[in-house]
Scaffold this motif. Structure first.
Motif, PDB file in Angstrom:
ATOM      1  N   LEU A 198     -41.400 -43.532 114.456  1.00  0.00           N
ATOM      2  CA  LEU A 198     -40.170 -43.427 115.276  1.00  0.00           C
ATOM      3  C   LEU A 198     -38.873 -43.590 114.179  1.00  0.00           C
ATOM      4  O   LEU A 198     -38.240 -42.613 114.056  1.00  0.00           O
ATOM      5  CB  LEU A 198     -40.036 -43.898 116.581  1.00  0.00           C
ATOM      6  CG  LEU A 198     -40.857 -43.254 117.659  1.00  0.00           C
ATOM      7  CD1 LEU A 198     -40.736 -44.243 118.845  1.00  0.00           C
ATOM      8  CD2 LEU A 198     -40.503 -41.705 117.832  1.00  0.00           C
ATOM      9  N   PHE A 255     -36.183 -40.619 113.096  1.00  0.00           N
ATOM     10  CA  PHE A 255     -35.133 -40.416 113.152  1.00  0.00           C
ATOM     11  C   PHE A 255     -34.274 -40.582 112.152  1.00  0.00           C
ATOM     12  O   PHE A 255     -33.187 -39.749 111.747  1.00  0.00           O
ATOM     13  CB  PHE A 255     -34.454 -41.434 114.199  1.00  0.00           C
ATOM     14  CG  PHE A 255     -34.610 -41.104 115.465  1.00  0.00           C
ATOM     15  CD1 PHE A 255     -33.860 -40.150 116.308  1.00  0.00           C
ATOM     16  CD2 PHE A 255     -35.779 -41.762 116.383  1.00  0.00           C
ATOM     17  CE1 PHE A 255     -34.266 -39.893 117.519  1.00  0.00           C
ATOM     18  CE2 PHE A 255     -35.860 -41.521 117.472  1.00  0.00           C
ATOM     19  CZ  PHE A 255     -35.062 -40.592 118.328  1.00  0.00           C
ATOM     20  N   PHE A 276     -42.528 -37.608 114.464  1.00  0.00           N
ATOM     21  CA  PHE A 276     -42.311 -37.670 115.898  1.00  0.00           C
ATOM     22  C   PHE A 276     -43.538 -37.442 116.753  1.00  0.00           C
ATOM     23  O   PHE A 276     -43.972 -38.211 117.792  1.00  0.00           O
ATOM     24  CB  PHE A 276     -41.202 -36.701 116.616  1.00  0.00           C
ATOM     25  CG  PHE A 276     -39.872 -36.756 116.601  1.00  0.00           C
ATOM     26  CD1 PHE A 276     -39.447 -38.292 117.101  1.00  0.00           C
ATOM     27  CD2 PHE A 276     -38.889 -36.070 115.824  1.00  0.00           C
ATOM     28  CE1 PHE A 276     -37.994 -38.362 116.688  1.00  0.00           C
ATOM     29  CE2 PHE A 276     -37.558 -36.505 115.857  1.00  0.00           C
ATOM     30  CZ  PHE A 276     -37.126 -37.671 116.503  1.00  0.00           C
ATOM     31  N   SER A 330     -44.386 -40.547 119.158  1.00  0.00           N
ATOM     32  CA  SER A 330     -44.173 -40.512 120.615  1.00  0.00           C
ATOM     33  C   SER A 330     -44.229 -38.898 121.040  1.00  0.00           C
ATOM     34  O   SER A 330     -43.478 -38.268 120.425  1.00  0.00           O
ATOM     35  CB  SER A 330     -42.701 -41.117 121.060  1.00  0.00           C
ATOM     36  OG  SER A 330     -42.629 -40.637 122.316  1.00  0.00           O
ATOM     37  N   ARG A 364     -43.591 -38.136 124.009  1.00  0.00           N
ATOM     38  CA  ARG A 364     -42.151 -37.638 124.616  1.00  0.00           C
ATOM     39  C   ARG A 364     -40.948 -37.369 123.304  1.00  0.00           C
ATOM     40  O   ARG A 364     -40.375 -36.207 123.822  1.00  0.00           O
ATOM     41  CB  ARG A 364     -41.618 -38.980 125.411  1.00  0.00           C
ATOM     42  CG  ARG A 364     -40.550 -38.424 126.138  1.00  0.00           C
ATOM     43  CD  ARG A 364     -40.140 -39.755 127.172  1.00  0.00           C
ATOM     44  NE  ARG A 364     -38.973 -40.275 126.395  1.00  0.00           N
ATOM     45  CZ  ARG A 364     -38.415 -41.537 126.534  1.00  0.00           C
ATOM     46  NH1 ARG A 364     -39.182 -42.486 127.249  1.00  0.00           N
ATOM     47  NH2 ARG A 364     -37.579 -42.308 125.689  1.00  0.00           N
ATOM     48  N   PHE A 365     -40.721 -38.109 122.680  1.00  0.00           N
ATOM     49  CA  PHE A 365     -39.918 -37.647 121.438  1.00  0.00           C
ATOM     50  C   PHE A 365     -40.245 -36.519 120.794  1.00  0.00           C
ATOM     51  O   PHE A 365     -39.314 -35.559 120.428  1.00  0.00           O
ATOM     52  CB  PHE A 365     -39.657 -38.600 120.521  1.00  0.00           C
ATOM     53  CG  PHE A 365     -38.669 -39.838 121.044  1.00  0.00           C
ATOM     54  CD1 PHE A 365     -37.310 -39.535 121.262  1.00  0.00           C
ATOM     55  CD2 PHE A 365     -39.020 -41.079 121.048  1.00  0.00           C
ATOM     56  CE1 PHE A 365     -36.664 -40.617 121.590  1.00  0.00           C
ATOM     57  CE2 PHE A 365     -38.068 -42.172 121.506  1.00  0.00           C
ATOM     58  CZ  PHE A 365     -36.913 -41.835 121.836  1.00  0.00           C
ATOM     59  N   HIS A 366     -41.382 -36.140 120.588  1.00  0.00           N
ATOM     60  CA  HIS A 366     -41.991 -34.941 119.706  1.00  0.00           C
ATOM     61  C   HIS A 366     -41.442 -33.672 120.627  1.00  0.00           C
ATOM     62  O   HIS A 366     -40.956 -32.693 119.934  1.00  0.00           O
ATOM     63  CB  HIS A 366     -43.378 -35.091 119.491  1.00  0.00           C
ATOM     64  CG  HIS A 366     -43.903 -33.780 118.724  1.00  0.00           C
ATOM     65  ND1 HIS A 366     -43.574 -33.451 117.496  1.00  0.00           N
ATOM     66  CD2 HIS A 366     -44.665 -32.783 118.976  1.00  0.00           C
ATOM     67  CE1 HIS A 366     -44.324 -32.498 116.982  1.00  0.00           C
ATOM     68  NE2 HIS A 366     -44.694 -32.060 117.854  1.00  0.00           N
ATOM     69  N   TRP A 406     -39.194 -33.567 122.922  1.00  0.00           N
ATOM     70  CA  TRP A 406     -37.703 -33.344 122.846  1.00  0.00           C
ATOM     71  C   TRP A 406     -37.299 -32.754 121.589  1.00  0.00           C
ATOM     72  O   TRP A 406     -36.530 -31.824 121.760  1.00  0.00           O
ATOM     73  CB  TRP A 406     -37.119 -34.870 122.847  1.00  0.00           C
ATOM     74  CG  TRP A 406     -35.638 -34.743 122.563  1.00  0.00           C
ATOM     75  CD1 TRP A 406     -34.574 -34.193 123.334  1.00  0.00           C
ATOM     76  CD2 TRP A 406     -35.137 -35.167 121.320  1.00  0.00           C
ATOM     77  NE1 TRP A 406     -33.414 -34.532 122.590  1.00  0.00           N
ATOM     78  CE2 TRP A 406     -33.953 -34.761 121.523  1.00  0.00           C
ATOM     79  CE3 TRP A 406     -35.712 -35.563 120.093  1.00  0.00           C
ATOM     80  CZ2 TRP A 406     -32.858 -35.124 120.456  1.00  0.00           C
ATOM     81  CZ3 TRP A 406     -34.695 -35.703 119.104  1.00  0.00           C
ATOM     82  CH2 TRP A 406     -33.462 -35.587 119.009  1.00  0.00           C
ATOM     83  N   PHE A 407     -37.952 -33.117 120.296  1.00  0.00           N
ATOM     84  CA  PHE A 407     -37.549 -32.419 119.309  1.00  0.00           C
ATOM     85  C   PHE A 407     -37.851 -30.997 119.266  1.00  0.00           C
ATOM     86  O   PHE A 407     -37.020 -30.385 118.578  1.00  0.00           O
ATOM     87  CB  PHE A 407     -38.231 -33.305 117.889  1.00  0.00           C
ATOM     88  CG  PHE A 407     -37.920 -32.739 116.801  1.00  0.00           C
ATOM     89  CD1 PHE A 407     -36.519 -32.799 116.185  1.00  0.00           C
ATOM     90  CD2 PHE A 407     -38.832 -32.244 115.766  1.00  0.00           C
ATOM     91  CE1 PHE A 407     -36.178 -32.267 115.073  1.00  0.00           C
ATOM     92  CE2 PHE A 407     -38.484 -31.366 114.675  1.00  0.00           C
ATOM     93  CZ  PHE A 407     -37.121 -31.640 114.523  1.00  0.00           C
TER      94      PHE A 407
END
Length: 128
Positions: free
Chosen positions: A11, A15, A43, A47, A49-51, A53-54
């Motif tokens: 992560l 970022f 990502f 995660s 969830r972050f993937h 989102w991205f």
């Protein structure tokens, strides 16, 4: 439940590369697409969830979606990647005194253009 320390490293890397990719939109010497591709990879490793989102961000949609889905880019995107990178290589070649390294840089530039125009399909830009 313990958190996997590697997920945190993925992560942080995601970022960091996302930031570099975003900077590349405004500074032509920083390549946007490779950093955003690396971001997506990090990502996905770090995660779900972050993937997700991205994948939903405008940044991803504008710069990577067509490449990832169709292995295709617009001519504008290709040139925005190739021209600044070529300019940097040409400057390095001019400043370099070693003939073998100059020849290597010329082959590198030729390889980049050959790859981008033979392996990555060119698609039309959609009118917004």
């Amino acid at each position: 439940m313990r958190q996997n320390p590697f997920k945190i490293l993925w992560l942080i890397s995601a970022f960091l590369t996302l930031t570099l990719g975003a900077v590349g939109i405004f500074l032509p010497v920083v390549p946007t697409t490779p950093f955003l591709l690396l971001s997506s990879f990090c990502f996905a490793r770090g995660s779900e969830r972050f993937h997700r989102w991205f994948l939903g961000t405008n940044l991803y949609q504008m710069h990577l979606d067509s490449f990832v889905k169709e292995r295709a880019m617009t001519l504008r995107t290709k040139l925005c990647i190739l021209l600044p990178a070529s300019a940097m290589l040409i400057i390095a070649m001019i400043l370099m005194s070693s003939l073998p390294f100059r020849i290597l840089i010329i082959f590198l530039i030729l390889f980049k253009y050959t790859y981008f125009f033979t392996k990555i399909r060119t698609v039309r830009e959609e009118d917004s």
